[in-house]
Design a protein around this motif. Sequence first.
Motif, PDB file in Angstrom:
ATOM      1  N   TYR A  24       0.821  -1.213   0.000  1.00 44.92           N
ATOM      2  CA  TYR A  24       0.000   0.000   0.000  1.00 44.92           C
ATOM      3  C   TYR A  24       0.854   1.263   0.000  1.00 44.92           C
ATOM      4  N   TYR A  25       2.124   1.130   0.352  1.00 44.53           N
ATOM      5  CA  TYR A  25       2.995   2.284   0.550  1.00 44.53           C
ATOM      6  C   TYR A  25       4.154   2.259  -0.444  1.00 44.53           C
ATOM      7  N   PRO A  26       4.085   3.028  -1.522  1.00 41.41           N
ATOM      8  CA  PRO A  26       5.152   3.019  -2.528  1.00 41.41           C
ATOM      9  C   PRO A  26       6.468   3.597  -2.029  1.00 41.41           C
ATOM     10  N   ASN A  27       6.408   4.357  -0.941  1.00 36.94           N
ATOM     11  CA  ASN A  27       7.616   4.995  -0.416  1.00 36.94           C
ATOM     12  C   ASN A  27       8.204   4.249   0.781  1.00 36.94           C
ATOM     13  N   GLY A  28       7.733   3.025   0.996  1.00 32.17           N
ATOM     14  CA  GLY A  28       8.244   2.235   2.110  1.00 32.17           C
ATOM     15  C   GLY A  28       7.229   2.120   3.234  1.00 32.17           C
ATOM     16  N   TYR A  29       7.195   0.965   3.841  1.00 36.52           N
ATOM     17  CA  TYR A  29       6.246   0.681   4.924  1.00 36.52           C
ATOM     18  C   TYR A  29       6.586   1.529   6.151  1.00 36.52           C
ATOM     19  N   PRO A  30       5.641   2.370   6.625  1.00 37.04           N
ATOM     20  CA  PRO A  30       5.922   3.190   7.805  1.00 37.04           C
ATOM     21  C   PRO A  30       5.647   2.416   9.100  1.00 37.04           C
ATOM     22  N   ALA A  31       6.492   2.580  10.072  1.00 39.95           N
ATOM     23  CA  ALA A  31       6.319   1.867  11.338  1.00 39.95           C
ATOM     24  C   ALA A  31       4.969   2.172  11.976  1.00 39.95           C
ATOM     25  N   ALA A  32       4.443   3.383  11.734  1.00 40.73           N
ATOM     26  CA  ALA A  32       3.167   3.769  12.333  1.00 40.73           C
ATOM     27  C   ALA A  32       2.020   2.876  11.868  1.00 40.73           C
ATOM     28  N   HIS A  33       2.172   2.244  10.702  1.00 46.04           N
ATOM     29  CA  HIS A  33       1.087   1.403  10.194  1.00 46.04           C
ATOM     30  C   HIS A  33       0.925   0.127  11.015  1.00 46.04           C
ATOM     31  N   ASP A  34       1.925  -0.228  11.808  1.00 47.11           N
ATOM     32  CA  ASP A  34       1.808  -1.401  12.671  1.00 47.11           C
ATOM     33  C   ASP A  34       0.571  -1.329  13.559  1.00 47.11           C
ATOM     34  N   GLU A  35       0.157  -0.123  13.898  1.00 50.73           N
ATOM     35  CA  GLU A  35      -1.023   0.036  14.754  1.00 50.73           C
ATOM     36  C   GLU A  35      -2.259  -0.596  14.119  1.00 50.73           C
ATOM     37  N   TRP A  36      -2.311  -0.584  12.796  1.00 52.59           N
ATOM     38  CA  TRP A  36      -3.480  -1.127  12.092  1.00 52.59           C
ATOM     39  C   TRP A  36      -3.237  -2.549  11.589  1.00 52.59           C
ATOM     40  N   LEU A  37      -1.984  -2.962  11.556  1.00 49.73           N
ATOM     41  CA  LEU A  37      -1.648  -4.321  11.143  1.00 49.73           C
ATOM     42  C   LEU A  37      -1.710  -5.301  12.309  1.00 49.73           C
ATOM     43  N   LYS A  38      -1.186  -4.915  13.455  1.00 51.47           N
ATOM     44  CA  LYS A  38      -1.024  -5.844  14.565  1.00 51.47           C
ATOM     45  C   LYS A  38      -2.338  -6.441  15.080  1.00 51.47           C
ATOM     46  N   PRO A  39      -3.449  -5.697  15.109  1.00 54.87           N
ATOM     47  CA  PRO A  39      -4.699  -6.348  15.526  1.00 54.87           C
ATOM     48  C   PRO A  39      -5.090  -7.503  14.603  1.00 54.87           C
ATOM     49  N   LEU A  40      -4.839  -7.355  13.304  1.00 52.54           N
ATOM     50  CA  LEU A  40      -5.153  -8.428  12.360  1.00 52.54           C
ATOM     51  C   LEU A  40      -4.214  -9.611  12.564  1.00 52.54           C
ATOM     52  N   VAL A  41      -2.943  -9.317  12.843  1.00 54.99           N
ATOM     53  CA  VAL A  41      -1.985 -10.383  13.125  1.00 54.99           C
ATOM     54  C   VAL A  41      -2.374 -11.115  14.404  1.00 54.99           C
ATOM     55  N   ALA A  42      -2.808 -10.362  15.420  1.00 52.81           N
ATOM     56  CA  ALA A  42      -3.179 -10.975  16.697  1.00 52.81           C
ATOM     57  C   ALA A  42      -4.342 -11.948  16.530  1.00 52.81           C
ATOM     58  N   GLN A  43      -5.210 -11.688  15.568  1.00 57.27           N
ATOM     59  CA  GLN A  43      -6.325 -12.614  15.339  1.00 57.27           C
ATOM     60  C   GLN A  43      -5.845 -13.976  14.824  1.00 57.27           C
ATOM     61  N   THR A  44      -4.718 -13.991  14.099  1.00 55.21           N
ATOM     62  CA  THR A  44      -4.218 -15.264  13.563  1.00 55.21           C
ATOM     63  C   THR A  44      -3.753 -16.199  14.676  1.00 55.21           C
ATOM     64  N   ARG A  45      -3.533 -15.673  15.875  1.00 54.46           N
ATOM     65  CA  ARG A  45      -3.026 -16.467  16.998  1.00 54.46           C
ATOM     66  C   ARG A  45      -4.146 -16.957  17.917  1.00 54.46           C
ATOM     67  N   HIS A  46      -5.384 -16.645  17.565  1.00 56.62           N
ATOM     68  CA  HIS A  46      -6.522 -16.983  18.425  1.00 56.62           C
ATOM     69  C   HIS A  46      -7.294 -18.176  17.844  1.00 56.62           C
ATOM     70  N   PRO A  47      -7.898 -19.001  18.703  1.00 55.11           N
ATOM     71  CA  PRO A  47      -8.710 -20.119  18.203  1.00 55.11           C
ATOM     72  C   PRO A  47      -9.858 -19.693  17.275  1.00 55.11           C
ATOM     73  N   ASP A  48     -10.253 -18.424  17.327  1.00 48.29           N
ATOM     74  CA  ASP A  48     -11.313 -17.912  16.452  1.00 48.29           C
ATOM     75  C   ASP A  48     -10.849 -17.692  15.017  1.00 48.29           C
ATOM     76  N   PHE A  49      -9.557 -17.806  14.760  1.00 51.22           N
ATOM     77  CA  PHE A  49      -9.067 -17.377  13.455  1.00 51.22           C
ATOM     78  C   PHE A  49      -9.731 -18.089  12.275  1.00 51.22           C
ATOM     79  N   PRO A  50     -10.065 -19.384  12.364  1.00 53.94           N
ATOM     80  CA  PRO A  50     -10.768 -19.997  11.227  1.00 53.94           C
ATOM     81  C   PRO A  50     -12.055 -19.262  10.848  1.00 53.94           C
ATOM     82  N   LYS A  51     -12.748 -18.716  11.842  1.00 49.44           N
ATOM     83  CA  LYS A  51     -13.958 -17.944  11.556  1.00 49.44           C
ATOM     84  C   LYS A  51     -13.607 -16.657  10.795  1.00 49.44           C
ATOM     85  N   VAL A  52     -12.517 -16.017  11.203  1.00 52.37           N
ATOM     86  CA  VAL A  52     -12.057 -14.798  10.526  1.00 52.37           C
ATOM     87  C   VAL A  52     -11.604 -15.133   9.105  1.00 52.37           C
ATOM     88  N   ALA A  53     -10.864 -16.224   8.960  1.00 51.47           N
ATOM     89  CA  ALA A  53     -10.347 -16.619   7.653  1.00 51.47           C
ATOM     90  C   ALA A  53     -11.479 -16.900   6.676  1.00 51.47           C
TER      91      ALA A  53
END
Length: 335
Positions: free
Chosen positions: A208-237
């Motif tokens: 999404y970022y042609p000028n390089g991934y900004p560290a600030a975007h982690d705030e919006w990425l990490k919640p989605l990553v955290a879902q992959t570690r939960h037993p609910d993830f198949p429902k999300v997938a």
Amino acid sequence: MNTSRFVLLLSLFLGYVFVGFAQTTQVPTTLDATLNGYQYPYPIAYLPLKLEHQTVRMAYMDVPASGKANGRTVMLLHGKNFFGAYWRGTIQTLTKAGFRVVVPDQIGFGKSDKPAIYYSFHQLARNTKRLLDTLGIRKAVVVGHSMGGMVATRFALLYPDATEKLVLENPIGLEDYRQGVPFQSVDQAEATELKSTEESMRKYHGSYYPNGYPAAHDEWLKPLVAQTRHPDFPKVALANALTFEMIYQQPVCYEFNRVKAPTLLIIGQADRTVVGKGLIKDPKVLATMGQYPALGQRTAAQIKGAKLVPIEKVGHIPHLEAPAKFYQALLAFLG
């Protein structure tokens, strides 16, 4: 630009930067399907809905004006790989300018439930209209980013009397992906989603970022990553797979000439997003798709009276990558 508007925009931008750093949310290492334990920037309420014999809840934020209220409402619609919280800076900007701001998480996303249903843009638009009706809002400015642009377009087509203005920020669906992206079944899409890792998700969001991934975007990425570690993830997938099929099979690009609402397109010119890009094996086909400069111009020409604001050297998320320019274009259009 007159002095007073420049001062307003500068103060809004500086306020966004300051509050953006101050409000950065700590993300738990694991989160369930509805992001319980993850704090949004404003209070969350829920709208109960019955879809395909299932009772589900649609989460939303309803934020009053913090400046002198102007009696108008702006509704912000999120993209596929996002959730309502990433509109935080835009909410702050609009409420300071006197707008009431409503931000739903569509069913299948964010803090809303993720049922296994047939997802359609018509249904998402109907759910969104039900939300406005419940809140007593007869008309709103509808702003859609990415997939939210497809929802916003369908909403404007279904409910023209409820659409004061339409704003499309790097919407997907400006082209028919079926013409270049090979078909995959829901089972195949689900299997791919289940393999998601922090590395693969970071790589995708980085596009999404042609000028390089900004560290600030982690705030919006990490919640989605955290879902992959939960037993609910198949429902999300599964919800992710079903909504991918919705985007693939339900194009809106053939109907832009039917849009009647005053429309603004804000297009980051370096965006090359293609839904299902990884499925395209022919580089010649890939080179013809996701060309947002041309797609923006074509779409603006299809919508009578539409205004196009190109933002150079910016990718898929102008409201995060170039907030000052995004706010300036948005506020000028809203008047």
